[in-house]
Design an enzyme around this catalytic site. Structure first.
Site, PDB file in Angstrom:
ATOM      1  N   ASP A  52      12.128  -5.841  11.741  1.00 26.14           N
ATOM      2  CA  ASP A  52      12.272  -7.016  12.298  1.00 26.14           C
ATOM      3  C   ASP A  52      13.401  -7.700  12.309  1.00 26.14           C
ATOM      4  O   ASP A  52      13.433  -9.316  12.662  1.00 26.14           O
ATOM      5  CB  ASP A  52      10.979  -7.396  12.643  1.00 26.14           C
ATOM      6  CG  ASP A  52      10.904  -7.968  10.255  1.00 26.14           C
ATOM      7  OD1 ASP A  52      11.575  -7.649   9.884  1.00 26.14           O
ATOM      8  OD2 ASP A  52       9.336  -8.617  10.325  1.00 26.14           O
ATOM      9  N   SER A  53      14.035  -7.618  11.619  1.00 25.38           N
ATOM     10  CA  SER A  53      15.619  -8.153  10.850  1.00 25.38           C
ATOM     11  C   SER A  53      16.521  -8.045  12.020  1.00 25.38           C
ATOM     12  O   SER A  53      17.372  -8.648  12.874  1.00 25.38           O
ATOM     13  CB  SER A  53      16.274  -7.733  10.438  1.00 25.38           C
ATOM     14  OG  SER A  53      16.423  -6.186  10.098  1.00 25.38           O
ATOM     15  N   ASP A  91       8.813  -1.608  11.878  1.00 27.52           N
ATOM     16  CA  ASP A  91       8.429  -2.420  11.692  1.00 27.52           C
ATOM     17  C   ASP A  91       7.779  -3.967  12.680  1.00 27.52           C
ATOM     18  O   ASP A  91       7.774  -3.615  13.368  1.00 27.52           O
ATOM     19  CB  ASP A  91       9.592  -3.794  11.464  1.00 27.52           C
ATOM     20  CG  ASP A  91       9.572  -4.133   9.754  1.00 27.52           C
ATOM     21  OD1 ASP A  91       8.434  -4.292   9.230  1.00 27.52           O
ATOM     22  OD2 ASP A  91      10.217  -4.545   9.567  1.00 27.52           O
ATOM     23  N   LYS A 120       5.441  -0.648   9.633  1.00 25.17           N
ATOM     24  CA  LYS A 120       5.397  -1.158   8.086  1.00 25.17           C
ATOM     25  C   LYS A 120       4.989  -1.955   7.545  1.00 25.17           C
ATOM     26  O   LYS A 120       5.476  -3.342   9.317  1.00 25.17           O
ATOM     27  CB  LYS A 120       7.436  -1.253   7.757  1.00 25.17           C
ATOM     28  CG  LYS A 120       6.856  -1.892   6.588  1.00 25.17           C
ATOM     29  CD  LYS A 120       8.588  -2.183   5.649  1.00 25.17           C
ATOM     30  CE  LYS A 120       9.516  -2.610   6.417  1.00 25.17           C
ATOM     31  NZ  LYS A 120       9.071  -4.349   6.651  1.00 25.17           N
ATOM     32  N   GLU A 189      10.856  -6.430  -1.886  1.00 28.32           N
ATOM     33  CA  GLU A 189      12.376  -6.804  -1.468  1.00 28.32           C
ATOM     34  C   GLU A 189      12.123  -8.047  -2.309  1.00 28.32           C
ATOM     35  O   GLU A 189      11.996  -9.168  -2.663  1.00 28.32           O
ATOM     36  CB  GLU A 189      11.707  -7.658  -0.009  1.00 28.32           C
ATOM     37  CG  GLU A 189      13.139  -8.017   0.480  1.00 28.32           C
ATOM     38  CD  GLU A 189      13.533  -8.598   2.242  1.00 28.32           C
ATOM     39  OE1 GLU A 189      12.390  -8.114   2.906  1.00 28.32           O
ATOM     40  OE2 GLU A 189      13.904  -9.638   2.607  1.00 28.32           O
TER      41      GLU A 189
HETATM   42  O1  KIV Z   1      13.659  -6.315   8.606  1.00 27.63           O
HETATM   43  C1  KIV Z   1      13.737  -5.475   8.091  1.00 27.63           C
HETATM   44  O2  KIV Z   1      15.270  -5.367   8.133  1.00 27.63           O
HETATM   45  C2  KIV Z   1      13.330  -5.308   6.705  1.00 27.63           C
HETATM   46  C3  KIV Z   1      14.378  -4.748   5.666  1.00 27.63           C
HETATM   47  C4  KIV Z   1      14.882  -6.188   5.156  1.00 27.63           C
HETATM   48  C5  KIV Z   1      13.526  -4.192   4.299  1.00 27.63           C
HETATM   49  O3  KIV Z   1      12.783  -4.943   6.669  1.00 27.63           O
END
Ligand code: KIV
Length: 288
Positions: A52-53, A91, A120, A189
């Protein structure tokens, strides 16, 4: 004789990833589109996290909370079409699993339909029941504890986790609750190195660190951080393996100059009519 069909790369499975614990470090990167997923897959990455980044590095939001299911599923489909070997982990965005267990299961299934192999979720013991329900529905789940960007951006901000004994013990309990709920792996994290080491020793599934030191069973980074494309923030835990923002800037600047100067396109980039057709076309012009 009939030629044998080319062998397809075997997908990295949840079992493969679990088997790496203690034997081989797990490499994970984020990906959000077909072309970069293809390159990472070719390089031999074990798993691609459609993180979700994306909210920040692709969509330009200041945090990860605004991204929604529809957007995440679009990224997930693109990545799954680009990666043939790497495991794809979707995610689950903020709001897609918090309201109810039913919603969590429904949305996890949506990720699988879009091409993910697993999902995730951010959270510890407080979401263990939801994780168990998703796993029971047949969807593999990766946990995520320590800094949880979806909610820390709303509360205390991005801070190192596990700085005190109490906080370290809490993180260990969270990891144990997730393991019990059936996760195949847990992202840690920004957890203090000593605590990440203790969790890695304590639980049987691989821990994947981001800003959590060298003792985790694997590492994950945001691709745009690794490539030096995302310039808004650079956390201490990021290592830039390339500085691509500058070459991209230079290439685009050169393109603009060439277009303005009439140097692009050149003959090499141009298509023409066949000569007979051209003559016919020109004669029509003369007639006019
Ligand atoms: O969204 C993401 O990129 C993440 C990573 C930082 C683990 O959850």
């Amino acid at each position: 004789m009939q030629e044998a069909a080319p062998k397809r790369a075997k997908k990295v499975s949840v079992i493969d990833l679990a088997a790496m614990k203690g034997k081989q470090k797990v490499s994970i990167l984020t990906a959000y589109d077909y072309s970069t997923a293809r390159i990472c897959d070719k390089a031999g990455i074990d798993a691609l996290l459609v993180g979700d980044s994306a909210a920040m590095v692709v969509l330009g939001y200041p945090s990860t909370t605004p991204v929604n299911m529809q957007e995440m599923l679009l990224f997930c489909g693109a990545v799954s079409r680009g990666a043939k070997r790497a495991m794809i982990i979707g995610d689950m965005p903020f709001g897609s699993y918090q309201p109810s267990t039913n919603l969590a299961v429904e949305n996890a299934v949506q990720f699988i339909k879009a091409g993910a192999d697993a999902v995730k979720l951010e959270g510890g013991a407080e979401i263990a029941d939801k994780i168990k329900a998703i796993v029971d529905s047949g969807v593999p789940v990766m946990g995520h504890i320590g800094l949880k960007p979806q909610t820390s951006s709303l509360w205390e901000g991005y801070r190192l986790q596990g700085r005190t004994t109490e906080s370290a013990q809490h993180l260990i309990q969270d990891a144990q609750a997730l393991e019990k709920a059936g996760v195949f792996s847990i992202v840690l994290e920004m957890v203090a190195t000593e605590v990440a080491k203790a969790i890695t020793k304590e639980i049987s599934v691989p821990t994947i660190g981001i800003g959590s030191g060298y003792d985790c069973d694997g590492q994950v980074l945001v691709l745009h951080d690794l490539l030096g494309i995302y310039e808004d923030i650079k956390p201490k835990f990021v290592r830039r393996y390339a500085e691509l923002a500058q070459p991209i800037l230079e290439a685009v600047t050169k393109y603009i100059e060439d277009v303005k100067a009439g140097k692009f396109p050149a003959e090499d980039n141009t298509f023409h009519m066949h000569s007979e057709e051209l003559e016919r076309f020109l004669s029509k012009g003369e007639e006019r």
